[in-house]
Design an enzyme around this catalytic site. Structure first.
Site, short mmCIF file in Angstrom:
data_model
loop_
_atom_site.label_atom_id
_atom_site.label_comp_id
_atom_site.label_asym_id
_atom_site.label_seq_id
_atom_site.Cartn_x
_atom_site.Cartn_y
_atom_site.Cartn_z
N ASN A 154 0.99 -1.41 0.11
CA ASN A 154 -0.13 0.06 -0.11
C ASN A 154 1.30 1.50 0.15
OD1 ASN A 154 0.43 -0.69 2.90
ND2 ASN A 154 -0.78 -0.06 3.56
N GLU A 251 4.45 -4.79 11.26
CA GLU A 251 3.78 -3.93 11.42
C GLU A 251 2.81 -4.45 11.09
OE1 GLU A 251 3.69 -0.51 13.03
OE2 GLU A 251 5.52 -0.13 13.56
N CYS A 285 -3.08 -0.03 6.79
CA CYS A 285 -3.41 -0.50 8.65
C CYS A 285 -3.96 -0.35 9.28
CB CYS A 285 -2.09 -1.18 8.63
SG CYS A 285 -1.08 0.32 8.54
N GLU A 382 -10.39 -7.52 9.37
CA GLU A 382 -9.91 -6.50 8.42
C GLU A 382 -9.63 -6.30 7.01
OE1 GLU A 382 -4.80 -6.88 7.92
OE2 GLU A 382 -5.68 -4.15 7.85
N GLU A 459 7.77 2.30 14.70
CA GLU A 459 8.29 3.33 13.80
C GLU A 459 8.23 4.46 13.69
OE1 GLU A 459 6.90 0.26 10.33
OE2 GLU A 459 9.44 -0.08 9.93
P1 NDP Z 1 0.80 -9.51 3.38
O1 NDP Z 1 0.82 -10.01 4.65
O2 NDP Z 1 0.81 -10.44 2.25
O3 NDP Z 1 2.89 -8.94 2.34
C1 NDP Z 1 4.06 -9.12 3.09
C2 NDP Z 1 4.72 -9.16 2.66
O4 NDP Z 1 5.28 -10.32 3.19
C3 NDP Z 1 5.07 -9.16 0.98
O5 NDP Z 1 6.45 -8.79 0.53
C4 NDP Z 1 4.70 -10.77 0.81
O6 NDP Z 1 5.33 -11.13 0.21
C5 NDP Z 1 5.92 -11.10 2.33
N1 NDP Z 1 5.35 -12.66 2.46
C6 NDP Z 1 4.57 -13.08 2.51
N2 NDP Z 1 4.82 -14.15 3.55
C7 NDP Z 1 5.87 -14.26 3.39
C8 NDP Z 1 7.27 -15.44 4.60
N3 NDP Z 1 6.62 -16.10 5.03
N4 NDP Z 1 8.03 -14.96 5.15
C9 NDP Z 1 9.14 -13.00 4.59
N5 NDP Z 1 7.54 -12.84 3.96
C10 NDP Z 1 6.59 -13.01 3.16
O7 NDP Z 1 0.31 -8.42 3.17
P2 NDP Z 1 0.04 -7.37 1.74
O8 NDP Z 1 1.13 -7.10 1.55
O9 NDP Z 1 -1.65 -8.28 1.55
O10 NDP Z 1 -0.16 -6.19 2.74
C11 NDP Z 1 -1.05 -5.74 2.92
C12 NDP Z 1 -1.06 -6.18 4.45
O11 NDP Z 1 -0.40 -5.49 5.54
C13 NDP Z 1 -2.49 -5.74 5.47
O12 NDP Z 1 -3.06 -6.25 6.74
C14 NDP Z 1 -2.13 -4.44 6.46
O13 NDP Z 1 -2.86 -4.48 7.40
C15 NDP Z 1 -0.73 -4.60 6.54
N6 NDP Z 1 -0.63 -3.48 6.51
C16 NDP Z 1 0.41 -3.11 7.64
C17 NDP Z 1 1.03 -1.87 8.12
C18 NDP Z 1 1.46 -0.92 9.34
O14 NDP Z 1 2.27 -0.79 9.26
N7 NDP Z 1 0.73 -1.99 10.50
C19 NDP Z 1 1.32 -0.61 6.67
C20 NDP Z 1 0.38 -1.22 5.47
C21 NDP Z 1 -0.34 -2.97 5.83
P3 NDP Z 1 4.48 -11.16 -1.29
O15 NDP Z 1 3.35 -10.39 -0.93
O16 NDP Z 1 5.20 -10.26 -2.74
O17 NDP Z 1 4.45 -12.55 -2.28
#
Ligand code: NDP
Length: 485
Positions: A154, A251, A285, A382, A459
């Site tokens: 995002n 996060e 998020c 969510e 952060e």
């Molecule tokens: P995901 O949890 O699907 O993915 C986050 C990242 O982790 C991606 O780069 C993903 O790769 C990677 N990933 C997935 N599986 C693994 C693993 N087993 N080991 C290491 N890395 C892995 O989240 P989204 O990208 O769909 O983002 C949305 C989510 O992020 C929502 O739940 C939102 O709330 C949260 N979020 C939290 C924020 C905060 O600061 N608290 C801010 C923004 C979002 P890939 O996707 O390329 O497969």
């Protein structure tokens, strides 16, 4: 496509772009049209190894520089980001689909704030002196080593900077993996950092999906992992990091409450709810997606909300008049549509929107459900899309108890003109990042992060330094050693 969105190469390793076509190719899709705008390759084990190797080598010299020297480079990078804000914002819009009206003020600018803030802090990172009679102890604030950053889709520029800036200020090196959905922006961050003078290998970007992230997290060379992502991914990454006792910052997601009391300024409360549900098409998020409205103003709140939503300008995100763009992907669209269907099936009243727009790209109307109850799926999970759930309440005690009845704890907000109530309620809410008569402000000076399932660590702010450094304490004896034998 008028803008050139194909990056020079997929990865940025050891100070230069790096291509590795042995890695699987994946498309980058422009969310506003559904068209492919670039192709990127996943990192192979050899590329991952090169990046970690470069980071391990570079980290030692980087840490040996003075804080002032490191900080100067970060601040120069901040200036370059600000100078190129428009170009970076256009790329962010292509990567995510978020309207240019937003990206011009919320992405590269926020990344530059982090680089400037932590660049400024770098020279003031010190240990302390503890006198013990003649003897004394001093502490050294030392870097952790190689840190891995993993980002959600995002805020790809902001997330890369929010992780890189404090990590680098403290003398760490970083390997960053963007989300596979938005791989373009972090490469620009790497390019700019190096143009500002960052030594090769200190900040590297490798592309790929979860398995690339997992390979980074489990590598022995890595001391710390900072993830922005969902709770299920967070649990996996935290567990993998724990196996080697690595430091983590998590996060994660949320289902944050926004409490609107009868005495609130109605337009401000509606404005807060709009910011907390529809900015970035709801893909934030910390969004306050459970809007608890006290019964006395429920009707007025919903009426005013609908009037203001009718003013949303939905359209081409590159048109600066647009203030509501598409969702990031077709996959996210399906997830959000599923939740809307569940909301209707479980008896919530669709008060606004709810439909996919009949046009190219992943456009969904801003959507409001009223008469939502705590047990409904849309009030518990969510959604990560433009779907607001409005619930009503009678008393302060009831609102607090219901707001806290969730396993998440990222953010919370309260709208009221009663100053003592505002602070009393906020003190009771289980959340890491709170707002009074506002919503979703995230200045770099303020700590940001969650409690409960929403995360670990903070952060931004001086607090982030504690999550990217460790203390060594050194006892210095001035007299003789008295050993028993
Ligand atoms: P995901 O949890 O699907 O993915 C986050 C990242 O982790 C991606 O780069 C993903 O790769 C990677 N990933 C997935 N599986 C693994 C693993 N087993 N080991 C290491 N890395 C892995 O989240 P989204 O990208 O769909 O983002 C949305 C989510 O992020 C929502 O739940 C939102 O709330 C949260 N979020 C939290 C924020 C905060 O600061 N608290 C801010 C923004 C979002 P890939 O996707 O390329 O497969």
């Amino acid at each position: 496509m008028t803008h050139d969105t194909q990056p020079k190469a997929s990865h940025f390793v050891d100070g230069a772009y790096l291509e590795d076509k042995d890695g699987a190719a994946f498309p980058v899709i422009y969310p506003a049209s559904g068209e492919r705008i670039a192709t990127v390759h996943s990192a192979t084990p050899a590329t991952i190894d090169r990046a970690l190797d470069a980071a391990s080598r570079a980290q030692k010299d980087w840490a040996a520089m003075t804080g002032a020297q490191r900080g100067r480079i970060l601040r120069r990078a901040a200036d370059l980001m600000r100078e190129r804000n428009r170009e970076l914002s256009v790329l962010e819009t292509y990567d995510t689909g978020k309207p240019l009206q937003e990206t011009l003020v919320a992405d590269a600018t926020s990344g530059a704030d982090a680089l400037e803030y932590f660049g400024g802090l770098a020279a003031s990172l010190t240990g302390e002196h503890i006198q013990l009679g003649q003897d004394w102890v001093y502490t050294r604030r030392e870097p952790l080593g190689v840190c891995v950053g993993i980002g959600a889709w995002n805020y790809p520029t902001q997330i890369a900077c929010w992780k890189a800036a404090p990590a680098l200020a403290c003398g760490n090196a970083m390997v960053f993996k963007p989300s596979e959905t938005t791989p373009l922006c972090a490469l620009k961050v790497a390019e700019i950092l190096h143009e500002a003078g960052l030594p090769a290998g200190v900040f590297n970007v490798v592309q790929g999906a979860g398995e690339v992230g997992a390979a980074l997290v489990t590598d022995r060379r890595v001391a710390k992992v900072s993830l922005t992502g969902s709770v299920p991914t967070g649990k996996k990454v935290y567990a993998a990091a724990a196996a080697e006792m690595k430091h983590v910052t998590m996060e994660l997601g949320g289902k944050s409450p926004l409490l609107v009391f009868d005495d609130a300024d109605l337009d401000n409360a509606v404005g807060g709810a709009i910011l907390g549900n529809f900015y970035s098409s709801g893909q934030v998020c910390s969004n306050g997606t459970r809007v608890f409205v006290q019964k006395g103003i429920r009707g007025a709140f919903l009426d005013r909300l609908s009037e203001r939503l009718a003013g949303a300008v939905i359209g081409d995100p590159l048109d600066e008049a647009t203030n509501f763009g598409p969702l990031v992907s077709d996959a996210q669209m399906k997830i959000v549509q599923d939740y809307i269907a569940k909301g209707e099936a479980e008896g919530a009243r669709l008060a606004y929107g709810g439909k996919r727009l009949d046009r190219a790209g992943f456009y969904l109307e801003p959507t409001v459900f009223a008469d939502v109850t705590d047990d409904m799926t849309i009030a518990r999970e969510e959604i990560f899309g433009p779907v607001m759930a409005v619930l009503d309440f009678d008393t302060e005690e009831e609102a607090i108890a219901r707001a806290n009845a969730t396993r998440y704890g990222l953010s919370a907000g309260v709208f009221t003109q009663n100053i003592t109530r505002a602070h009393r309620v906020i003190a009771e809410l289980q959340a890491g990042t709170c707002f009074i008569n506002s919503y979703n402000d995230a200045p770099v000076e303020a700590p940001f992060g969650g409690v409960k399932l929403s995360g670990v660590g903070r952060e931004n702010s001086k607090e982030a330094v504690h999550h990217y450094s460790q203390l060594k304490s050194v006892y210095v004896r001035m007299g003789d050693v008295e050993a028993p034998f």
